[in-house]
Write an enzyme that holds these catalytic residues in place. Sequence first.
Site, mmCIF file in Angstrom:
data_model
loop_
_atom_site.group_PDB
_atom_site.id
_atom_site.type_symbol
_atom_site.label_atom_id
_atom_site.label_comp_id
_atom_site.label_asym_id
_atom_site.label_seq_id
_atom_site.Cartn_x
_atom_site.Cartn_y
_atom_site.Cartn_z
ATOM 1 C CE LYS A 87 5.098 -0.160 -12.670
ATOM 2 N NZ LYS A 87 5.361 -0.537 -11.274
HETATM 3 C C1 E4P Z 1 5.305 -3.952 -11.045
HETATM 4 O O1 E4P Z 1 6.029 -3.103 -11.529
HETATM 5 C C2 E4P Z 1 4.646 -3.867 -9.738
HETATM 6 O O2 E4P Z 1 5.303 -2.889 -8.965
HETATM 7 C C3 E4P Z 1 4.748 -5.132 -8.918
HETATM 8 O O3 E4P Z 1 5.557 -6.106 -9.512
HETATM 9 C C4 E4P Z 1 3.455 -5.607 -8.356
HETATM 10 O O4 E4P Z 1 3.708 -6.741 -7.577
HETATM 11 P P1 E4P Z 1 2.722 -7.286 -6.445
HETATM 12 O O5 E4P Z 1 1.669 -8.109 -7.104
HETATM 13 O O6 E4P Z 1 3.602 -8.121 -5.564
HETATM 14 O O7 E4P Z 1 2.156 -6.086 -5.744
#
Ligand code: E4P
Length: 224
Positions: A87
């Site tokens: 990622k």
């Molecule tokens: C995406 O891969 C992130 O881990 C995640 O969806 C972020 O979400 P949040 O805005 O609830 O922290």
Amino acid sequence: MKFFIDTANLAQIKEAHDLGILDGVTTNPSLMAKEGIKGEDAVMQHYLTICELVDGDVSAEVLSTSVDEIIEEGKKLAAIHPNIVVKVPMIKDGVKALKWFSDNGIKTNCTLVFSAGQAILAAKAGANYVSPFIGRIDDSNWDGVELIKQIAQIYKIQGYKTEILSASIRSPLHIVKCAEAGSDVITSPLEPILGLLKHPLTDLGLAKFLEDAKKMRTELATAK
Ligand code: E4P
């Protein structure tokens, strides 16, 4: 549409997996910290444990922000298990690293995406997944689902192969709207996924069916 769970919590990953609908997992540094996973070795071990629990793509986020370091870190993460997806944040060096990973057969998820322009760059760089954060967009007074629709339309017109992974999901309705908007994948905490199950008429209907069946059985037993 594929379902990923957005957590580093093993019990929740197992619960979603046991439901039989789980296709993968996404994590991020905040989610790892929430589970108290500290230090490189512990983090690596935790990713391995998740990969052994779920047979599907598992996103592991780099912490580096310069291209050479992102590549080195990504190579280490990818070596943990064949299902690891590296990622990478949507920054200039991230885009360069996405291209390198794509040229070298390492799967990627481009994260922290908040605009169609960023999604185009991620696709051009060869990311396997692009992660628009729809909940955070809604929080800032824009419409996250509209962005998913826009990216889906652009990717279709341009023939981009990158999969749209709708992230930062906050509710069951978000999941439904993402499916309607043409998202390829959603990644959600456990609660919104379980929320899809709920409808008061299902509960009332089932209670009535069970009650009628019980009456019928009692009547049959009395008649004998
Ligand atoms: C995406 O891969 C992130 O881990 C995640 O969806 C972020 O979400 P949040 O805005 O609830 O922290």
